[in-house]
Design a protein around this motif. Structure first.
Motif, PDB file in Angstrom:
ATOM      1  N   ARG A  12       2.828  11.010  -8.224  1.00 38.21           N
ATOM      2  CA  ARG A  12       1.971   9.867  -8.501  1.00 38.21           C
ATOM      3  C   ARG A  12       2.431   8.663  -7.682  1.00 38.21           C
ATOM      4  N   LEU A  13       3.724   8.559  -7.521  1.00 34.01           N
ATOM      5  CA  LEU A  13       4.267   7.449  -6.733  1.00 34.01           C
ATOM      6  C   LEU A  13       3.781   7.481  -5.302  1.00 34.01           C
ATOM      7  N   LEU A  14       3.724   8.671  -4.729  1.00 37.98           N
ATOM      8  CA  LEU A  14       3.487   8.791  -3.290  1.00 37.98           C
ATOM      9  C   LEU A  14       2.039   9.115  -2.938  1.00 37.98           C
ATOM     10  N   GLN A  15       1.104   8.862  -3.859  1.00 39.04           N
ATOM     11  CA  GLN A  15      -0.299   9.077  -3.503  1.00 39.04           C
ATOM     12  C   GLN A  15      -0.666   8.132  -2.374  1.00 39.04           C
ATOM     13  N   SER A  16      -1.224   8.706  -1.306  1.00 42.92           N
ATOM     14  CA  SER A  16      -1.327   7.973  -0.044  1.00 42.92           C
ATOM     15  C   SER A  16      -2.183   6.714  -0.144  1.00 42.92           C
ATOM     16  N   ALA A  17      -3.323   6.767  -0.822  1.00 45.15           N
ATOM     17  CA  ALA A  17      -4.192   5.589  -0.840  1.00 45.15           C
ATOM     18  C   ALA A  17      -3.482   4.396  -1.465  1.00 45.15           C
ATOM     19  N   GLN A  18      -2.790   4.652  -2.580  1.00 43.19           N
ATOM     20  CA  GLN A  18      -2.068   3.563  -3.226  1.00 43.19           C
ATOM     21  C   GLN A  18      -0.947   3.068  -2.331  1.00 43.19           C
ATOM     22  N   LEU A  19      -0.278   4.000  -1.688  1.00 38.02           N
ATOM     23  CA  LEU A  19       0.858   3.618  -0.843  1.00 38.02           C
ATOM     24  C   LEU A  19       0.414   2.720   0.295  1.00 38.02           C
ATOM     25  N   GLN A  20      -0.695   3.068   0.928  1.00 33.02           N
ATOM     26  CA  GLN A  20      -1.144   2.274   2.070  1.00 33.02           C
ATOM     27  C   GLN A  20      -1.500   0.863   1.633  1.00 33.02           C
ATOM     28  N   LEU A  60      10.011  -5.304  -8.281  1.00 29.76           N
ATOM     29  CA  LEU A  60      10.628  -6.481  -7.668  1.00 29.76           C
ATOM     30  C   LEU A  60      10.620  -6.387  -6.143  1.00 29.76           C
ATOM     31  N   ILE A  61      10.752  -5.180  -5.608  1.00 27.97           N
ATOM     32  CA  ILE A  61      10.713  -4.942  -4.164  1.00 27.97           C
ATOM     33  C   ILE A  61       9.800  -3.743  -3.911  1.00 27.97           C
ATOM     34  N   PRO A  62       9.405  -3.505  -2.660  1.00 30.41           N
ATOM     35  CA  PRO A  62       8.551  -2.342  -2.370  1.00 30.41           C
ATOM     36  C   PRO A  62       9.226  -1.029  -2.767  1.00 30.41           C
ATOM     37  N   SER A  63       8.424  -0.088  -3.255  1.00 26.53           N
ATOM     38  CA  SER A  63       8.969   1.196  -3.684  1.00 26.53           C
ATOM     39  C   SER A  63       9.305   2.081  -2.485  1.00 26.53           C
ATOM     40  N   PRO A  64      10.274   3.003  -2.641  1.00 22.44           N
ATOM     41  CA  PRO A  64      10.616   3.887  -1.521  1.00 22.44           C
ATOM     42  C   PRO A  64       9.459   4.781  -1.104  1.00 22.44           C
ATOM     43  N   GLY A  65       8.589   5.112  -2.049  1.00 24.94           N
ATOM     44  CA  GLY A  65       7.454   5.946  -1.686  1.00 24.94           C
ATOM     45  C   GLY A  65       6.504   5.255  -0.735  1.00 24.94           C
ATOM     46  N   ARG A  66       6.305   3.975  -0.965  1.00 27.61           N
ATOM     47  CA  ARG A  66       5.431   3.209  -0.079  1.00 27.61           C
ATOM     48  C   ARG A  66       6.050   3.083   1.303  1.00 27.61           C
ATOM     49  N   VAL A  67       7.354   2.840   1.334  1.00 30.02           N
ATOM     50  CA  VAL A  67       8.061   2.772   2.610  1.00 30.02           C
ATOM     51  C   VAL A  67       7.945   4.110   3.335  1.00 30.02           C
ATOM     52  N   ALA A  68       8.104   5.195   2.575  1.00 27.13           N
ATOM     53  CA  ALA A  68       8.067   6.538   3.164  1.00 27.13           C
ATOM     54  C   ALA A  68       6.720   6.838   3.803  1.00 27.13           C
ATOM     55  N   ALA A  69       5.640   6.490   3.105  1.00 26.45           N
ATOM     56  CA  ALA A  69       4.311   6.805   3.624  1.00 26.45           C
ATOM     57  C   ALA A  69       4.063   6.108   4.959  1.00 26.45           C
ATOM     58  N   TRP A  71       6.374   4.959   7.029  1.00 28.26           N
ATOM     59  CA  TRP A  71       7.315   5.479   8.021  1.00 28.26           C
ATOM     60  C   TRP A  71       6.829   6.803   8.593  1.00 28.26           C
ATOM     61  N   GLU A  72       6.278   7.666   7.749  1.00 28.27           N
ATOM     62  CA  GLU A  72       5.752   8.945   8.232  1.00 28.27           C
ATOM     63  C   GLU A  72       4.642   8.740   9.253  1.00 28.27           C
ATOM     64  N   VAL A  73       3.760   7.788   8.994  1.00 25.91           N
ATOM     65  CA  VAL A  73       2.665   7.509   9.923  1.00 25.91           C
ATOM     66  C   VAL A  73       3.214   7.006  11.256  1.00 25.91           C
ATOM     67  N   GLN A  74       4.152   6.050  11.190  1.00 26.89           N
ATOM     68  CA  GLN A  74       4.684   5.446  12.406  1.00 26.89           C
ATOM     69  C   GLN A  74       5.479   6.432  13.248  1.00 26.89           C
ATOM     70  N   PRO A  78       4.514  14.664   9.373  1.00 26.00           N
ATOM     71  CA  PRO A  78       3.413  15.081   8.492  1.00 26.00           C
ATOM     72  C   PRO A  78       3.447  14.357   7.153  1.00 26.00           C
ATOM     73  N   SER A  79       2.284  13.896   6.721  1.00 27.02           N
ATOM     74  CA  SER A  79       2.189  13.151   5.471  1.00 27.02           C
ATOM     75  C   SER A  79       2.684  13.996   4.300  1.00 27.02           C
ATOM     76  N   GLY A  80       3.484  13.382   3.447  1.00 25.85           N
ATOM     77  CA  GLY A  80       3.998  14.065   2.260  1.00 25.85           C
ATOM     78  C   GLY A  80       5.310  14.783   2.476  1.00 25.85           C
ATOM     79  N   THR A  81       5.834  14.770   3.714  1.00 23.64           N
ATOM     80  CA  THR A  81       7.097  15.471   3.989  1.00 23.64           C
ATOM     81  C   THR A  81       8.231  14.907   3.137  1.00 23.64           C
ATOM     82  N   ILE A  82       8.328  13.581   3.083  1.00 21.04           N
ATOM     83  CA  ILE A  82       9.421  12.962   2.318  1.00 21.04           C
ATOM     84  C   ILE A  82       9.262  13.272   0.841  1.00 21.04           C
ATOM     85  N   LEU A  83       8.035  13.235   0.348  1.00 22.02           N
ATOM     86  CA  LEU A  83       7.789  13.568  -1.064  1.00 22.02           C
ATOM     87  C   LEU A  83       8.334  14.950  -1.402  1.00 22.02           C
ATOM     88  N   LYS A  84       8.014  15.923  -0.558  1.00 20.08           N
ATOM     89  CA  LYS A  84       8.465  17.289  -0.820  1.00 20.08           C
ATOM     90  C   LYS A  84       9.984  17.377  -0.819  1.00 20.08           C
TER      91      LYS A  84
END
Length: 1066
Positions: A12-20, A60-69, A71-74, A78-84
């Motif tokens: 739930r944390l790493l759902q892409s739309a929310q993360l972006q 209080l600060i950005p979540s690691p999941g948002r940072v991960a999403a 970072w994967e794009v940049q 592949p999207s979701g690699t860090i989540l797995k």
């Protein structure tokens, strides 16, 4: 947060739309201003709460999941690699163990990296992600939460942070917060327990001394909130910080944000006398109300200080001139007052002005007053938190209000004399040149080029309307509920002039990066996804609303707008040196002036390229094939410096913009220089080659050849010296010949026909790159110490970047450290293939290493100027290339152990190494390719002579079919490569290095392989003699082969070409 426990929680944390959506909020300050009375506070249960507990990441600060999403794009992961990788192993996986401190950082990175690589089927730079995750740039507390905590504590409530976190490599726990904000801090890595384990919550409540019913807990993850709620704690799920604070305000029953947004306590250097101001206000407003005068300073704006005032029931805004000595005609608050008063009567939305006070005795400078207007100021142009349709509406409203300003009837508004009619851009260019000169603190090359370029490319036709002068999104006040502009602010630069200057000004943010320190930009945003019009769409929208045709010279207006901002920033920086700048961030602007002027120059070369492409074809000269992009000479602009005493013989600028295919097409001065160079080669260099080769193979090989030194003096005496510095880098020709890249390409090819020639003319690597580095980025002290001796050929230098332990073709892999210690920088590292370091004349090493491994990937590296006599530099061994040592410079493997260097030897500043490395390459990127053409021509000439003189099987080699085929193939390949080299040089000249990226990558991919093949065919024609040192072929061959690494691996160039080609296709 950092509570990535159960798998469902992570997904739930790493759902892409929310993360972006969330990621875009990381760096922004989307501040919403509302009238205090507009709030309606709800007091349900507010009095029962005594403590507020905050999660960290995602709250209080950005979540690691948002940072991960992001970072994967940049990084094209592949999207979701860090989540797995994160959820792998569940509670016993490396991530959860890491947060419970059951494994070290090093163990975590190793295990996590393996998991990550297995999942993605490729090597993944896990260190890079971890550095970004823990960097100060990303791990920064949301301002709205900081303010909320301050208000909570001011009301006597307790605060706590409850975080799943981990230990950093330095042994400290990762908690990038001010601990003084909290009464209790509970960290999973210290306790050995992670949320949603109930023990974490009970421990926090116990330390607070509170019951669950007295506490509120904020988290962004459902499982963590569920566990807290099961204990009786009231919970708030955080989707975004702004909304969460509103919900928290409702529960607590009191406001958590300042009533006046975008304000702060008055800076000490910006204080004004409150007593005399209060007396003035009471006389003006006719009130004898008691109570203190409330005074705050607005936190944005770089020019005229602006204040919020509350006195009794009155809310006002005061805008004044800054203190200190001011530039002529700048900061004219009197004009601001006049234009706003006139425009209000013309139906343009502006704040209501009340009075202009020109009596400096009241607060020290003239000022004016206006009514405070509540509303929204969007400081981030990406408009985070809004829907695409809302963003579209905001930009449309912005466009329409600009059209309304430009449609004001000057006569009816009484503004006919508000400025001069006609020639607005010409006057503005001269004004900002003068303003820049008055505040100049050092020479900035792109500003010098713009000062020359702008006056001779002025628009031919200009309308005259009211112009705002600084029209952009954050100078507009919007209605809180609708896309309506309530007021246009900051009229300091307003006058009568060309309306297109305003349109360009409103598009500046489109070309700035999101991390730009003064104002976030849109350059790295997906505008289509956001619903924001591109700059081109915005301009077309304006033309449609105004009923005019789009102008063709749009790039000029953008160049002028960025030049103007650069001049303003320089003025702000100059005032900051005396403490008189109105903004707290003013001191940062010193570094930004050059950044903005480079953007301006990018648009200037685009405009030149547009003109070039639209020019009709001209009849070519005899034996020459070239086209001109602009006139051969330009009038000198007032304010433009010149350090050149003679212009008649100077070749600078003559061929600028010309694609010259053959030497005959060069301008007369450059053609004469070319002929003198060829004659020198024939008279001095070629005849000296046998002796120079003999010296290179002798016992004295590590000592510079006296013959080379003698030839250097002769070359210098004949004016064949320092030919490499391009006119773009050295526009004043203080250091070199001022040749364009195309011109130097022809001369460099001639030098390339001999292995010894580049040094003889002081045009050899790595000195050329290091000299260009010093010209571009060096301080005056650094230039005096190192650049001048290098330009004179008295010393030599080396460049230390490549390391044996990492793939150094990716410069971000560099591991050598640069540590600040007691006013010095201490270097430790292992380098190899440091060309030139074995030369006894080598006195300077340009060293690249990491100053901050936790900074963003391309801001970790720095460059230092290291004197070679510094203790701690140990040359391990000379390296050979196919057995050749390349004496006397050679290629060294070197250890740097506790090498202590003064801080003033840092180039440009910490974290700028990657930027410098790219700039250092500059035109030097194709110097090797130019020389390779010369290698190949010499190899083919030797091959033809050999084929004509040798007999085999009863007839000359030249009559053998295979030899003929080889000669033909070599000629074709040389011609193809030469044309590509010249095209790359041409695009660099007329459109800049960035625009030439594709051509540069192609030629670096083509030229070494071409030279390798041509030389190989020549060796084949020579037989065993071709392998000997009797001819230069063996060395040509090894050089060409080595350059398939040294100038970047072929694979890197092929990948770059393919990516750019795919972008072009799409």
């Amino acid at each position: 947060m950092y509570s990535l426990g159960p798998n469902m929680c992570l997904r739930r944390l790493l759902q892409s739309a929310q993360l972006q959506r969330a990621w875009r909020a990381v760096f922004v300050k989307h501040v919403q201003g509302r009238h205090q009375g507009a709030w309606r506070w709800t007091h349900s249960g507010g009095g029962t709460y005594r403590a507020v507990i905050f999660d960290m990441g995602g709250v209080l600060i950005p979540s690691p999941g948002r940072v991960a999403a992001e970072w994967e794009v940049q990084n094209h992961i592949p999207s979701g690699t860090i989540l797995k990788a994160l959820i792998s192993g569940g509670e016993n996986g490396p991530w959860m163990k890491f947060m419970r401190a059951e494994i070290t950082t090093e163990e975590f990175l190793q295990k996590f990296g393996r998991l990550w690589s297995e999942i993605s089927k490729t090597s993944v730079p896990v260190d890079s992600f971890f550095s970004l995750l823990t960097s100060e740039r990303v791990a920064k507390q949301f301002p709205v939460m900081t303010e909320a905590i301050t208000q909570i504590r001011a009301k006597g409530l307790q605060t706590a942070v409850l975080s799943n976190n981990f230990y950093l490599p330095n042994g400290k726990s990762f908690l990038p917060l001010d601990r003084k904000q909290f009464d209790v801090v509970v960290e999973s890595c210290l306790e050995g327990v992670c949320k949603p384990d109930a023990r974490m919550y009970k421990l926090c409540l116990e330390r607070l001394g509170r019951q669950p019913s007295e506490s509120i807990f904020l988290d962004d993850l459902g499982p963590n909130l569920k566990a807290a709620a099961s204990l009786g704690i009231h919970t708030i799920k955080v989707h975004d910080p702004e909304t969460a604070v509103k919900e928290l305000e409702t529960l607590l029953g009191f406001p958590l944000r300042m009533a006046v947004p975008n304000t702060r306590p008055v800076r000490k250097t910006m204080e004004i006398p409150k007593d005399s101001l209060e007396k003035y206000l009471k006389d003006l407003l006719g009130t004898q109300a008691t109570g203190p005068l409330e005074l705050l300073q607005f936190d944005h704006g770089q020019s005229n200080p602006t204040y919020y005032i509350r006195l009794a029931k009155h809310q006002l805004v005061l805008r004044k001139k800054p203190p200190g000595t001011l530039l002529p005609s700048a900061h004219a608050v009197e004009r601001e007052f006049r234009i706003m008063k006139a425009l209000a009567n013309a139906g343009v939305p502006v704040p209501k002005v009340l009075d202009l006070c020109e009596d400096s005795r009241v607060i020290g400078t003239p000022f004016y007053l206006m009514e405070y207007c509540p509303g929204l100021i969007y400081k981030d142009p990406s408009l985070p938190g809004l829907e695409p349709s809302q963003r579209q509406a905001i930009y449309t409203a912005m466009n329409r209000v600009l059209c309304k300003i430009h449609s004001v009837d000057l006569k009816a508004a009484g503004l006919e004399d508000y400025g001069k009619h006609g020639d607005y851009i010409a006057r503005q260019v001269q004004t900002w040149i003068k303003q820049y000169r008055a505040s100049e603190t050092s020479t900035i090359p792109p500003m010098e080029r713009l000062i020359e370029w702008l006056p001779v490319h002025l628009p031919r036709q200009q309308q005259t309307t009211v112009v705002h002068g600084d029209f952009r999104l954050d100078n507009l006040l919007f209605h809180p509920e609708t896309a309506e502009v309530l007021a246009v602010l900051d009229w300091e630069l307003s006058t009568l002039g060309d309306p297109l200057a305003d349109v360009a000004s409103s598009c500046l943010a489109h070309y700035l990066p999101s991390s730009f320190p003064i104002q976030p930009g849109l350059r790295d945003s997906d505008l289509t996804e956001l619903g924001i019009p591109t700059a081109e769409e915005y301009f077309r929208m304006y033309c449609l609303h105004m009923g005019i045709r789009p102008t063709e010279n749009w790039n000029f207006y953008m160049a002028f707008s960025f030049f103007r901002i650069a001049a303003i920033l320089q003025g702000v920086y100059k005032r900051s040196l005396t403490g008189h700048a109105s903004s707290a961030t003013a001191e940062q602007t010193g570094k930004l002036t050059e950044f903005m002027s480079n953007l301006a120059w990018d648009f200037a070369v685009k405009e030149g390229f547009r003109v070039f492409k639209e020019m009709p074809a001209t009849k070519p000269l005899t034996r020459s094939h070239h086209t001109r992009a602009r006139p051969q000479s330009l009038p000198r602009t007032p304010g433009m410096r010149s350090y050149v005493t003679s212009t008649d013989s100077s070749p600078a600028h003559v061929s600028k913009g010309a694609l010259v295919f053959s030497p005959e097409g060069l301008s007369a001065p450059v053609r004469e220089l070319y002929q003198r160079l060829k004659q020198f080669m024939e008279r001095h260099v070629y005849p000296a080659e046998p002796e120079l080769q003999h010296h290179q193979a002798s016992a004295e090989k590590w000592t510079p050849s006296p013959l080379v030194e003698d030839l250097k003096e002769k070359a210098k005496a004949e004016g064949l010296w320092n030919l490499f510095l391009p006119v773009e880098t050295d526009p004043e020709k203080k250091y070199g010949a001022g040749l364009t890249n195309v011109e130097y390409a022809h001369l460099c090819e001639v030098m390339g026909t001999s292995l010894y020639a580049p040094e003889i003319f002081n045009c050899s690597a790595p000195d050329t790159g290091n000299m260009e580095l010093l010209v571009r980025y060096g301080t005056e002290e650094q230039k005096a110490r190192w650049l001048i001796p290098l330009l004179e050929g008295k010393v030599r230098s080396c460049f230390a970047m490549t390391e044996p332990q990492v793939a150094s073709s990716d410069a971000t892999n560099i591991e050598s450290s640069i540590r600040e210690e007691d006013g010095f920088y201490v270097i430790n590292g292992h380098k190899w293939w440091v060309s030139g370091i074995l030369d006894p004349r080598c006195q300077l090493c340009v060293f690249m290493g990491k100053t901050d491994p936790h900074a963003p990937r391309h801001q970790q590296q720095s460059m230092l100027l290291v004197p070679m006599d510094t203790p701690g530099i140990k040359i391990i061994r000379p390296l050979t290339v196919y057995g050749l040592e390349d004496a006397p410079g050679g290629h060294g493997e070197v250890l740097f152990e506790q090498v202590c260097v003064p801080k003033e030897n840092m180039v440009l500043g910490p974290g700028r190494g990657f930027e410098i490395a790219q700039g250092r390459l500059g035109p030097g990127r194709i110097h090797h390719c130019m020389r390779l053409i010369g290698y190949s021509e010499r190899a083919l000439a030797l091959m033809k002579a050999r084929a004509k003189s040798r007999m085999a099987f009863g007839k000359p080699l030249v009559e053998q079919g295979t030899v003929l085929a080889d000669i033909a193939q070599s000629r074709v390949e040389i011609e193809q490569a030469r044309l590509l080299v010249l095209k790359a040089a041409h695009v660099m000249d007329v459109a800049g290095n960035k625009a030439a990226a594709l051509d540069i990558a192609m030629i670096k991919m083509v030229a070494p392989s071409m030279a390798y093949r041509v030389t190989d065919r020549a060796i084949q024609a020579f037989g065993a003699a071709g392998l000997s040192s009797d001819y230069p072929l063996a060395q040509f061959f090894t050089r060409a082969r080595a350059l398939r690494f040294a100038d970047g691996p072929d694979e890197v160039h092929r990948a770059a070409v393919a990516k750019m080609e795919l972008k072009r296709c799409s």
